[in-house]
Motif scaffolding. Structure first.
Motif, short mmCIF file in Angstrom:
data_model
loop_
_atom_site.label_atom_id
_atom_site.label_comp_id
_atom_site.label_asym_id
_atom_site.label_seq_id
_atom_site.Cartn_x
_atom_site.Cartn_y
_atom_site.Cartn_z
N GLY A 139 -8.81 -14.63 19.70
CA GLY A 139 -9.39 -14.58 18.36
C GLY A 139 -9.27 -15.87 17.60
N ARG A 140 -8.83 -16.93 18.26
CA ARG A 140 -8.71 -18.27 17.67
C ARG A 140 -7.76 -18.29 16.48
NH1 ARG A 140 -9.57 -20.04 21.90
NH2 ARG A 140 -9.80 -22.15 21.13
N LEU A 141 -6.75 -17.43 16.47
CA LEU A 141 -5.76 -17.35 15.39
C LEU A 141 -6.43 -17.14 14.03
CD1 LEU A 141 -3.28 -20.22 16.41
CD2 LEU A 141 -3.31 -17.83 17.15
N HIS A 142 -7.58 -16.48 14.04
CA HIS A 142 -8.32 -16.20 12.81
C HIS A 142 -8.36 -14.68 12.61
CE1 HIS A 142 -11.59 -15.93 9.90
NE2 HIS A 142 -11.49 -17.24 9.71
N PRO A 143 -8.10 -14.19 11.39
CA PRO A 143 -8.07 -12.74 11.17
C PRO A 143 -9.32 -12.01 11.63
CG PRO A 143 -7.18 -13.89 9.27
CD PRO A 143 -7.71 -14.94 10.19
N ILE A 144 -10.51 -12.59 11.40
CA ILE A 144 -11.74 -11.91 11.82
C ILE A 144 -11.87 -11.94 13.33
CG2 ILE A 144 -14.24 -11.80 11.53
CD1 ILE A 144 -12.61 -11.31 8.97
N GLY A 145 -11.57 -13.08 13.94
CA GLY A 145 -11.64 -13.18 15.40
C GLY A 145 -10.69 -12.23 16.08
N VAL A 146 -9.55 -11.97 15.45
CA VAL A 146 -8.55 -11.06 16.01
C VAL A 146 -9.12 -9.65 16.17
CG1 VAL A 146 -6.51 -9.77 15.22
CG2 VAL A 146 -6.41 -12.26 15.41
N VAL A 147 -9.97 -9.22 15.24
CA VAL A 147 -10.55 -7.87 15.31
C VAL A 147 -11.39 -7.72 16.59
CG1 VAL A 147 -12.14 -6.25 14.22
CG2 VAL A 147 -10.57 -7.59 12.81
N PHE A 148 -12.27 -8.70 16.84
CA PHE A 148 -13.12 -8.63 18.04
C PHE A 148 -12.29 -8.74 19.31
CE2 PHE A 148 -16.00 -10.15 14.68
CZ PHE A 148 -17.02 -9.23 14.81
N ALA A 149 -11.27 -9.61 19.30
CA ALA A 149 -10.42 -9.75 20.47
C ALA A 149 -9.62 -8.48 20.73
CB ALA A 149 -9.48 -10.94 20.29
N ALA A 150 -9.20 -7.78 19.66
CA ALA A 150 -8.45 -6.54 19.82
C ALA A 150 -9.33 -5.46 20.45
CB ALA A 150 -7.92 -6.07 18.46
N VAL A 151 -10.60 -5.41 20.06
CA VAL A 151 -11.53 -4.44 20.65
C VAL A 151 -11.70 -4.74 22.14
CG1 VAL A 151 -13.93 -3.66 20.68
CG2 VAL A 151 -12.75 -3.97 18.49
N LEU A 152 -11.86 -6.02 22.48
CA LEU A 152 -12.01 -6.40 23.89
C LEU A 152 -10.77 -6.01 24.69
CD1 LEU A 152 -13.51 -7.88 26.17
CD2 LEU A 152 -12.43 -10.00 25.37
N MET A 153 -9.59 -6.29 24.15
CA MET A 153 -8.36 -5.98 24.88
C MET A 153 -8.17 -4.48 25.02
SD MET A 153 -5.97 -7.50 26.49
CE MET A 153 -6.13 -9.17 25.87
N SER A 154 -8.56 -3.71 24.00
CA SER A 154 -8.44 -2.25 24.11
C SER A 154 -9.40 -1.71 25.17
CB SER A 154 -8.71 -1.58 22.75
OG SER A 154 -10.01 -1.85 22.29
N MET A 155 -10.56 -2.37 25.33
CA MET A 155 -11.48 -1.99 26.41
C MET A 155 -10.83 -2.22 27.77
SD MET A 155 -15.06 -3.47 24.83
CE MET A 155 -16.03 -3.16 26.31
N PHE A 156 -10.04 -3.30 27.89
CA PHE A 156 -9.33 -3.56 29.14
C PHE A 156 -8.31 -2.46 29.42
CE2 PHE A 156 -9.91 -8.48 29.36
CZ PHE A 156 -11.26 -8.28 29.60
N TYR A 157 -7.60 -2.02 28.36
CA TYR A 157 -6.62 -0.94 28.54
C TYR A 157 -7.30 0.34 29.03
CZ TYR A 157 -2.35 -2.97 26.55
OH TYR A 157 -1.22 -3.71 26.35
#
Length: 353
Positions: free
Chosen positions: A290-308
């Motif tokens: 998420g590039r250490l950015h609060p908004i980027g973190v949201v999209f990265a969290a969704v991607l990682m949850s898809m991996f789970y």
């Protein structure tokens, strides 16, 4: 021959494109991996990228997993931007779950739904307490926060085991290491009836907004970022490095503890030895993707949850080992680190003389 040539200044375009390149590389290597394992690669990719978003129930499961990842990664992003390397969010997550569970177990038949606020507040305090130990040792004794925060993860897990195998074990639980099931009044309210997604999602989105405001719209956030980018300039400007250290770690620990409280009083509904599921470590990847950015973190969290979720589906439907989730997470991290090289360097083709 190919040669890396230093850029005169970091590329903003590559900074944004790097996570996308890393994802593409992860998918390509995943296809190769499924082929080598004798599985249909298209079926394998479907488990990770289609099944987790195919219907409302699947989306609610993504919300359940993305919420703690986003909260923890937001706190870690604040830390890393401040040049404070908190690696122990997993332990802070566990302490948050322990503190929240301690309050939840005090509920009785006459308890009000307002106890949910006390449960979440206890989770925040638990995470802040555990992160505060790291801040204290770094501040007073100059201990390395990477090692201290990481070692405290194992202390937190041992404390959890002691509680669920000992004083907090449910006397009517058939000797299973678990607490009593929390009363319904303590459960985190759900967003929609029939869905497991709860108001933790709204809390996480509110935290992301406040994190963005802190970092980019407040003087305190400016101090944190200057201290991380240029410590010497921060000292010259009179910014307190001690204050930045404590603020970054307490915020990070509090958010991880909040995630632990939401997990214990949400999907789990009790405390068990299996509370630590790796969210604290996976959130490190989420923060950097998420590039250490609060908004980027949201999209990265969704991607990682898809991996789970994809890993769980691949295990049950394709017969792949549980570790496939960790493989995809690791692939994404290493691909990201490699792609980040292109932020500071460009690839040039040079003819041999």
């Amino acid at each position: 021959m190919l040669k890396l040539e230093a850029r005169p200044q970091p590329s903003k375009a590559m900074s944004l494109a790097s996570p996308l390149i890393a994802l593409a590389v992860t998918v390509a290597v995943g296809v190769l991996l499924f082929t080598l394992l004798g599985k249909d690669p298209l079926r394998g990719l479907q488990m990770f990228f289609v099944e987790p978003v195919k219907n409302a129930y699947a989306l609610s499961e993504i919300a359940i997993k993305a919420t703690p990842l986003a909260l923890i990664a937001l706190g870690l992003s604040i830390c890393y931007r401040s040049n404070v390397w908190n690696i122990g969010a997993e332990g802070q997550f566990v302490l948050g779950a322990i503190f929240a569970s301690g309050v939840a177990m005090q509920a009785g038949p006459d308890s009000s739904r307002l106890i949910v606020f006390a449960i979440l507040a206890a989770g925040i305090l638990g995470g802040m307490f555990w992160a505060g130990i790291v801040a204290l040792l770094r501040d007073r004794f100059n201990a390395n926060e990477i090692l201290v925060s990481l070692m405290l993860v194992y202390v937190a897990e041992l404390l959890l085991s002691y509680l669920v195998y000992g004083p907090w074990k449910d006397p009517k639980g058939y000797n299973f290491p678990q607490t009593i099931t929390f009363l319904a009044v303590t459960k985190i309210p759900r967003l929609v009836e029939g869905s497991r997604a709860n108001i933790g999602l709204l809390i996480a989105l509110a935290a992301v907004l406040m994190g963005w405001l802190l970092l980019f719209r407040t003087y305190a956030g400016f101090q944190l970022q200057v201290g991380g980018l240029a410590p010497a300039a921060a000292r010259y400007a009179g910014f307190s490095s001690r204050r930045a250290l404590w603020l970054a770690l307490l915020l990070s620990g509090g958010l991880a503890g909040l995630a632990g409280g939401l997990e214990a009083a949400g999907p789990l509904g009790q405390l068990t030895p299996y509370v630590p599921v790796g969210y604290g470590f996976a959130a490190i990847i989420v923060a950097f993707v998420g590039r250490l950015h609060p908004i980027g973190v949201v999209f990265a969290a969704v991607l990682m949850s898809m991996f789970y979720i994809g890993g769980e589906l691949a295990q049950s439907r394709l017969g792949l080992p549980k570790s496939i989730t960790g493989v995809f997470q690791g692939l994404l991290l290493f691909a990201l680190l490699a792609a980040d090289t292109l932020i500071h360097y460009r690839v040039r083709f040079k003819k041999k003389v």
